[in-house]
Design a protein around this motif. Structure first.
Motif, mmCIF file in Angstrom:
data_model
loop_
_atom_site.group_PDB
_atom_site.id
_atom_site.type_symbol
_atom_site.label_atom_id
_atom_site.label_comp_id
_atom_site.label_asym_id
_atom_site.label_seq_id
_atom_site.Cartn_x
_atom_site.Cartn_y
_atom_site.Cartn_z
ATOM 1 N N THR A 76 17.143 -13.565 -11.150
ATOM 2 C CA THR A 76 16.033 -12.725 -11.588
ATOM 3 C C THR A 76 16.122 -11.349 -10.944
ATOM 4 O O THR A 76 16.777 -11.160 -9.917
ATOM 5 C CB THR A 76 14.682 -13.374 -11.240
ATOM 6 N N SER A 77 15.464 -10.391 -11.569
ATOM 7 C CA SER A 77 15.436 -9.026 -11.037
ATOM 8 C C SER A 77 14.135 -8.362 -11.471
ATOM 9 O O SER A 77 13.426 -8.851 -12.351
ATOM 10 C CB SER A 77 16.634 -8.221 -11.545
ATOM 11 N N GLY A 78 13.836 -7.246 -10.849
ATOM 12 C CA GLY A 78 12.612 -6.545 -11.196
ATOM 13 C C GLY A 78 12.402 -5.336 -10.328
ATOM 14 O O GLY A 78 13.362 -4.756 -9.799
ATOM 15 N N ILE A 79 11.140 -4.942 -10.178
ATOM 16 C CA ILE A 79 10.797 -3.810 -9.321
ATOM 17 C C ILE A 79 9.789 -4.267 -8.278
ATOM 18 O O ILE A 79 8.885 -5.043 -8.566
ATOM 19 C CB ILE A 79 10.221 -2.629 -10.129
ATOM 20 N N LYS A 80 9.975 -3.791 -7.053
ATOM 21 C CA LYS A 80 9.055 -4.113 -5.959
ATOM 22 C C LYS A 80 8.147 -2.910 -5.738
ATOM 23 O O LYS A 80 8.626 -1.773 -5.588
ATOM 24 C CB LYS A 80 9.812 -4.439 -4.682
ATOM 25 N N ILE A 81 6.851 -3.154 -5.735
ATOM 26 C CA ILE A 81 5.857 -2.101 -5.595
ATOM 27 C C ILE A 81 5.375 -2.099 -4.144
ATOM 28 O O ILE A 81 4.613 -2.988 -3.723
ATOM 29 C CB ILE A 81 4.685 -2.313 -6.561
ATOM 30 N N ASN A 82 5.852 -1.147 -3.372
ATOM 31 C CA ASN A 82 5.425 -1.005 -1.984
ATOM 32 C C ASN A 82 4.151 -0.157 -1.955
ATOM 33 O O ASN A 82 4.143 0.974 -2.437
ATOM 34 C CB ASN A 82 6.522 -0.348 -1.159
ATOM 35 N N HIS A 83 3.092 -0.697 -1.376
ATOM 36 C CA HIS A 83 1.788 -0.053 -1.495
ATOM 37 C C HIS A 83 1.049 -0.055 -0.160
ATOM 38 O O HIS A 83 1.477 -0.682 0.819
ATOM 39 C CB HIS A 83 0.946 -0.778 -2.555
ATOM 40 N N ARG A 84 -0.101 0.609 -0.149
ATOM 41 C CA ARG A 84 -0.925 0.693 1.057
ATOM 42 C C ARG A 84 -2.370 0.240 0.799
ATOM 43 O O ARG A 84 -3.309 0.715 1.444
ATOM 44 C CB ARG A 84 -0.922 2.132 1.602
ATOM 45 N N VAL A 85 -2.551 -0.682 -0.132
ATOM 46 C CA VAL A 85 -3.891 -1.162 -0.470
ATOM 47 C C VAL A 85 -4.239 -2.364 0.405
ATOM 48 O O VAL A 85 -3.607 -3.419 0.312
ATOM 49 C CB VAL A 85 -3.992 -1.556 -1.959
ATOM 50 N N ASN A 86 -5.245 -2.205 1.233
ATOM 51 C CA ASN A 86 -5.722 -3.314 2.064
ATOM 52 C C ASN A 86 -6.320 -4.401 1.169
ATOM 53 O O ASN A 86 -7.057 -4.117 0.243
ATOM 54 C CB ASN A 86 -6.785 -2.830 3.053
ATOM 55 N N GLY A 87 -6.007 -5.639 1.472
ATOM 56 C CA GLY A 87 -6.533 -6.744 0.683
ATOM 57 C C GLY A 87 -5.576 -7.248 -0.372
ATOM 58 O O GLY A 87 -5.758 -8.350 -0.896
ATOM 59 N N PRO A 142 -1.799 6.618 -7.958
ATOM 60 C CA PRO A 142 -0.514 7.157 -7.488
ATOM 61 C C PRO A 142 -0.453 7.251 -5.969
ATOM 62 O O PRO A 142 0.588 6.973 -5.366
ATOM 63 C CB PRO A 142 -0.469 8.542 -8.144
ATOM 64 N N SER A 143 -1.566 7.623 -5.340
ATOM 65 C CA SER A 143 -1.573 7.775 -3.880
ATOM 66 C C SER A 143 -1.505 6.444 -3.144
ATOM 67 O O SER A 143 -1.251 6.414 -1.928
ATOM 68 C CB SER A 143 -2.832 8.535 -3.444
ATOM 69 N N ASP A 144 -1.733 5.318 -3.849
ATOM 70 C CA ASP A 144 -1.636 3.991 -3.226
ATOM 71 C C ASP A 144 -0.193 3.522 -3.086
ATOM 72 O O ASP A 144 0.069 2.559 -2.354
ATOM 73 C CB ASP A 144 -2.394 2.952 -4.065
ATOM 74 N N ILE A 145 0.701 4.167 -3.784
ATOM 75 C CA ILE A 145 2.091 3.711 -3.842
ATOM 76 C C ILE A 145 2.942 4.433 -2.794
ATOM 77 O O ILE A 145 2.975 5.659 -2.731
ATOM 78 C CB ILE A 145 2.695 3.952 -5.244
ATOM 79 N N ILE A 146 3.631 3.634 -1.985
ATOM 80 C CA ILE A 146 4.590 4.185 -1.021
ATOM 81 C C ILE A 146 5.913 4.439 -1.721
ATOM 82 O O ILE A 146 6.502 5.519 -1.613
ATOM 83 C CB ILE A 146 4.785 3.217 0.160
ATOM 84 N N SER A 147 6.373 3.460 -2.460
ATOM 85 C CA SER A 147 7.618 3.594 -3.229
ATOM 86 C C SER A 147 7.718 2.443 -4.214
ATOM 87 O O SER A 147 7.023 1.431 -4.082
ATOM 88 C CB SER A 147 8.851 3.592 -2.306
ATOM 89 N N ILE A 148 8.573 2.607 -5.205
ATOM 90 C CA ILE A 148 8.921 1.537 -6.133
ATOM 91 C C ILE A 148 10.432 1.403 -6.101
ATOM 92 O O ILE A 148 11.161 2.375 -6.330
ATOM 93 C CB ILE A 148 8.436 1.834 -7.565
ATOM 94 N N GLU A 149 10.913 0.218 -5.800
ATOM 95 C CA GLU A 149 12.346 0.021 -5.623
ATOM 96 C C GLU A 149 12.836 -1.174 -6.419
ATOM 97 O O GLU A 149 12.047 -2.005 -6.887
ATOM 98 C CB GLU A 149 12.664 -0.185 -4.140
ATOM 99 N N LEU A 150 14.145 -1.239 -6.570
ATOM 100 C CA LEU A 150 14.758 -2.361 -7.274
ATOM 101 C C LEU A 150 14.587 -3.640 -6.470
ATOM 102 O O LEU A 150 14.655 -3.628 -5.235
ATOM 103 C CB LEU A 150 16.241 -2.091 -7.521
ATOM 104 N N PHE A 151 14.399 -4.736 -7.175
ATOM 105 C CA PHE A 151 14.261 -6.048 -6.541
ATOM 106 C C PHE A 151 15.218 -7.003 -7.237
ATOM 107 O O PHE A 151 15.329 -7.003 -8.467
ATOM 108 C CB PHE A 151 12.830 -6.562 -6.686
ATOM 109 N N SER A 152 15.888 -7.816 -6.454
ATOM 110 C CA SER A 152 16.790 -8.811 -7.041
ATOM 111 C C SER A 152 16.718 -10.098 -6.246
ATOM 112 O O SER A 152 16.552 -10.096 -5.024
ATOM 113 C CB SER A 152 18.238 -8.302 -7.074
ATOM 114 N N ALA A 153 16.795 -11.211 -6.952
ATOM 115 C CA ALA A 153 16.834 -12.546 -6.360
ATOM 116 C C ALA A 153 17.739 -13.393 -7.232
ATOM 117 O O ALA A 153 18.330 -12.888 -8.204
ATOM 118 C CB ALA A 153 15.433 -13.143 -6.272
#
Length: 214
Positions: free
Chosen positions: A59-70, A45-56
């Motif tokens: 197609t559509s989905g969710i974008k996982i904004n994170h802080r994991v190096n690598g 949970p602490s690796d996640i900055i936010s989860i937001e809607l994604f669209s192209a």
């Protein structure tokens, strides 16, 4: 423990996995995105900055904004029910979980994050590509004594897909070969859907080339 399990597609960096080659698993303590050959990603949970809607386009989905190096900055799970999925992830308690994770869960996440998301050893990838190209181009370059045959629809054109088929099969059925090809910590089951797909494609190509060449 209550979990969310979804099958869909994914973008990881510039790579794309189409449905049904990506699986999302979320519980209170971890979010895991298995995009087969593209990677197997684990998040606290602490690796996640936010989860937001994604669209192209289409197609559509969710974008996982994170802080994991690598990990690639672009991590997207593709699904038609993206808005509902974000609500379910919130309701399950993952995004608001500030408690200390169980030791076993923390150790698993730390292990997978340390080895990176791509499951194959780069040395294995290089060897595969070299052998594939050698076999595929063998006839054109005269390696198999077919100097008059300027087509891949011949001996080399049969050997290349046969090699790829057996390579994928060996990863599935042979634990020693799997350990030789996969990074430490990754398992054949993590990329089994891709391996079956590769076997289906190369098996079909082998049959078609065999029929055409005869």
């Amino acid at each position: 423990m209550f979990e969310i399990e979804e099958t869909g597609g994914a973008y990881i960096g510039s790579g794309q996995a189409t449905w049904p080659f990506a699986k999302l698993l979320v519980n209170k303590n971890e979010l895991r995105l298995n995009a087969s050959i593209l990677g197997n990603l684990y998040f606290r949970p602490s690796d996640i900055i936010s989860i937001e809607l994604f669209s192209a386009v289409f197609t559509s989905g969710i974008k996982i904004n994170h802080r994991v190096n690598g990990y690639s900055e672009k991590v997207v799970f593709l699904t038609s029910g993206s808005r509902d999925l974000i609500k379910r992830i919130t309701d399950i308690g993952f995004l608001n979980n500030n408690s200390v994770l169980p030791a076993a869960v923390e150790a698993e996440i730390a292990k997978y994050q340390s080895i990176g998301s791509f499951p194959l050893k780069w040395s294995a990838v290089i060897v595969f590509v070299v052998i594939w190209n050698f076999l595929l181009l063998g006839d054109l370059l005269g390696f198999f004594g077919n100097n008059d045959n300027h087509t891949v629809m011949s001996f080399g054109g049969q050997l290349a897909p046969a090699f790829a088929f057996l390579f994928a099969l060996a990863i599935i059925i042979s634990a020693p070969f799997s350990r030789l090809v996969l990074k430490n910590g990754h398992k054949a089951k993590d990329i089994k859907s891709f391996l079956f797909f590769l076997m289906a494609i190369t098996g079909f190509i082998f049959i078609m080339v065999s029929l055409i060449s005869h």
